[in-house]
Design an enzyme around this catalytic site. Structure first.
Site, mmCIF file in Angstrom:
data_model
loop_
_atom_site.group_PDB
_atom_site.id
_atom_site.type_symbol
_atom_site.label_atom_id
_atom_site.label_comp_id
_atom_site.label_asym_id
_atom_site.label_seq_id
_atom_site.Cartn_x
_atom_site.Cartn_y
_atom_site.Cartn_z
ATOM 1 N N HIS A 1 -5.323 8.017 1.881
ATOM 2 C CA HIS A 1 -5.929 6.765 1.848
ATOM 3 C C HIS A 1 -5.848 6.270 0.420
ATOM 4 C CE1 HIS A 1 -9.597 8.641 0.118
ATOM 5 N NE2 HIS A 1 -9.766 9.303 1.048
ATOM 6 N N ALA A 2 -5.979 4.803 0.669
ATOM 7 C CA ALA A 2 -6.197 4.097 -0.764
ATOM 8 C C ALA A 2 -7.330 3.134 -0.397
ATOM 9 C CB ALA A 2 -5.191 3.077 -0.906
#
Ligand code: TYD
Length: 142
Positions: free
Chosen positions: A55-56
């Site tokens: 994820h970011a």
């Protein structure tokens, strides 16, 4: 768009080791880490087959430390990627916001401590890589 090298930094914390053992100090608020810590969590019991992260974060910044054992962190800004091995308790990895990250190759004794600049908010997580790439492209055009 920021270059990958501007989006992460390997940090070295002070180790006041003596004959009694080691003592690593991390001062917050811009001293040893560049933000005020709002949240701490740690990951353990993940084995070498697991990939975490993926994820970011739109706004969270992080510092990761393998306080025991080892793991690898792959950072990716959609154009370049780099693998950093965390294998020392006095080594930290600073991650800016909007950086895609995978954590993997955990040793059986790995305890990965993570400090964050933000409280947990699922809405600021980007968990779809294609969406992340799209956002980074749009930012690059600004
Ligand atoms: P997840 O984001 O999948 O962890 P990782 O980044 O290691 O892959 O989070 C796992 C679960 O824990 C998910 O249900 C969200 C929850 N969680 C919190 O409630 N607060 C937190 O600070 C974190 C990191 C996760």
């Amino acid at each position: 768009m920021k270059r990958l090298e501007e989006m992460y930094q390997v940090l070295q914390f002070k180790d006041f080791g003596d004959e009694r053992g080691n003592l690593v100090v991390i001062e917050g608020s811009g001293r040893d880490i560049p933000f005020t810590v709002q949240r701490v969590f740690y990951i353990y019991g993940s084995d070498s087959t697991v990939i975490r992260g993926r994820h970011a974060n739109r706004s969270s910044e992080f510092v990761m430390i393998n306080v025991a054992g080892k793991s690898k962190v792959k950072v990716d800004n959609g154009i370049e990627s780099k693998v950093i091995e965390l294998d020392r308790p006095m080594m930290g990895l600073y991650l800016s916001s909007m950086l895609w990250k995978d954590m993997y190759d955990f040793s059986p004794d790995s305890i990965l401590l993570v400090m964050s600049s933000e409280h947990y908010d699922e809405k600021e997580y980007i968990r779809d890589y294609d969406e992340y790439i799209q956002i980074m492209k749009e930012q690059g055009l600004e």
